[in-house]
Write an enzyme that holds these catalytic residues in place. Structure first.
Site, PDB file in Angstrom:
ATOM      1  N   SER A  95       1.859   0.201   4.157  1.00  0.00           N
ATOM      2  CA  SER A  95       0.488   0.660   4.019  1.00  0.00           C
ATOM      3  C   SER A  95       0.450   1.875   3.105  1.00  0.00           C
ATOM      4  CB  SER A  95      -0.095   1.012   5.390  1.00  0.00           C
ATOM      5  OG  SER A  95      -1.474   1.317   5.292  1.00  0.00           O
ATOM      6  N   SER A  96      -0.671   2.027   2.421  1.00  0.00           N
ATOM      7  CA  SER A  96      -0.811   3.170   1.524  1.00  0.00           C
ATOM      8  C   SER A  96      -2.274   3.542   1.405  1.00  0.00           C
ATOM      9  CB  SER A  96      -0.238   2.842   0.136  1.00  0.00           C
ATOM     10  OG  SER A  96      -0.981   1.797  -0.475  1.00  0.00           O
TER      11      SER A  96
END
Length: 324
Positions: A95-96
Site C-alpha cells: 500500500s502507498s
C-alpha cells in the site's frame, strides 16, 4: 526542537508549498475546486509513518520519533509531491499514498458534481477519501473499500483523526460495494487488468469511472449496467495492483529482434501492457510505427456485458484487442 506546535507550523507551510506545486503543474486546471481540498486536508495525519528507499533498503520515517530532526523530516516528506510507501510485507509494496499531483489529476478527471455518490476502490491511507469528503462536503456520499482489514482499519483511524467519517468497507473492490450503490462516480487507486463488470451494475447511467489500467488512466462513461466506454488520459500512471485480480501488466515479454529504441519508448510499452499478449511484440511494434507512435490518449476501452476490448483511435476501427 520540533514540538507539536512547530510540527503543525511546518505542516501548514509544506502543505501550502505542495498546493502551489500542484497548481503550477496544471493539475487543478480541469477543476479548480480541488485546490481547496488539497489546501485543507492534512496529508501528514494519513502517513504517521512511511518508508523511503535508500542504499541499505527502506528507511522508516515516523512522526513519533524521539529525534526532533527526524520528526521534521517526516512532516516535510509527507508533503513532497511523491508517492509514499506505507505498507511493506517481505519486501513487497502492499500500500502507498499516491503522488499528490497525480491524485489531483485523477480527481479532476472524475468530474465530481455536488451531491454525487462516490466509490473509491483501494482505501490506502484514507487521504484520497478525505479529499473526496472535503470536496463534496458530505461524508455520507463517499465510500472507500479495500481487501486488507489492516488497511481499512488504519484508513478509518486516519480519517477520524483528520475529522472525516466516510464509509470504510473491508471487501473485494472488484465486486464493488452493492449495499452502498448506486454510485455516480467510481475511482480506483490501484492498477487493474480489466474493468470489473460489477461496477457498471452499481452505477447510475451517465456515471464516470476513472481507473488505472495498463500504466495509463482510463476514464469511462457508463451508459447502462451492460456498457461503458471511454478513452485514456495523457498521463502515465503506475499503481500497486488490485489484490485478488492478479498483476495489471504482463511480465517477461521478450523484445528480442526489435530495434533498440523499442525499449526506450514508453508509449510502445503502454501498447504492450494494454494488449497483454493479444498482440505479438513484433506486430505491436509494426502497428506502433505505422500509427505514428500513438500516445495514451489515442487509445480507449469499450466494456459490453462480460466482454471488454481496447482500441486505437476509433471504437469501430480496425485496431481492437480483447481485455481479460
Amino acid at each position: 526542537m520540533a514540538g507539536a506546535d512547530e510540527i503543525e507550523g511546518l505542516a501548514a507551510a509544506a502543505r501550502a508549498a505542495l498546493v502551489r506545486e500542484i497548481e503550477a503543474d496544471g493539475a487543478f486546471a480541469q477543476d479548480p475546486r480541488w485546490r481547496a481540498a488539497f489546501a485543507e486536508v492534512p496529508r501528514h495525519l494519513f502517513v504517521p509513518y512511511y518508508y523511503v528507499a535508500g542504499l541499505r533498503g527502506y528507511e522508516r520515517r515516523w512522526g513519533e520519533s524521539p529525534d526532533p530532526e527526524t520528526r521534521a523530516r517526516w512532516v516535510r516528506g509527507a508533503y513532497a509531491d511523491v508517492p509514499l510507501a506505507t505498507r511493506l510485507r517481505d519486501g513487497e509494496l502492499l500500500s502507498s499514498s499516491s503522488q499528490p499531483s497525480l491524485m489531483a489529476r485523477m480527481l479532476a478527471a472524475l468530474r465530481v458534481a455536488d451531491g454525487n455518490r462516490v466509490l473509491e476502490v483501494g482505501a490506502g491511507t484514507g487521504y484520497n477519501a478525505a479529499l473526496l469528503a472535503h470536496r463534496l462536503g458530505d461524508d455520507g456520499l463517499v465510500t472507500t473499500v479495500d481487501l486488507e482489514p489492516e488497511i481499512t482499519e488504519s484508513a478509518r483511524r486516519h480519517l477520524a483523526a483528520a475529522g472525516y467519517h466516510p464509509a470504510v468497507v473491508t471487501g473485494d473492490g472488484a465486486r464493488g460495494v452493492p449495499e452502498r450503490a448506486p454510485f455516480d462516480r467510481i475511482i480506483a487507486t490501484c492498477a487493474l487488468s480489466a474493468v470489473p463488470r460489477a461496477w457498471l451494475a452499481q452505477c447510475r447511467p451517465g456515471a464516470r469511472i476513472v481507473v488505472p489500467l495498463a500504466t495509463g488512466l482510463l476514464a469511462l462513461t457508463v451508459r447502462d449496467a451492460e456498457r461503458a466506454e471511454g478513452r485514456f488520459l495523457p498521463t502515465a500512471a503506475y499503481f500497486v495492483p488490485l489484490r485478488g485480480q492478479g498483476r495489471a501488466e504482463p511480465e517477461g515479454v521478450s523484445l528480442a529482434g526489435l530495434p533498440g529504441r523499442a525499449r526506450e519508448q514508453d508509449s510502445f510499452h503502454f501498447l504492450l501492457a494494454l494488449t497483454r499478449g493479444a498482440l505479438d511484440p513484433h506486430d505491436a511494434w509494426a502497428l506502433w510505427e505505422r500509427a505514428g507512435g500513438p500516445e495514451r490518449e489515442r487509445y480507449g476501452v469499450t466494456v459490453t456485458g462480460e466482454h471488454g476490448r481496447a482500441w486505437l483511435d476509433d471504437p469501430e476501427g480496425p485496431y481492437a484487442w480483447p481485455l481479460p
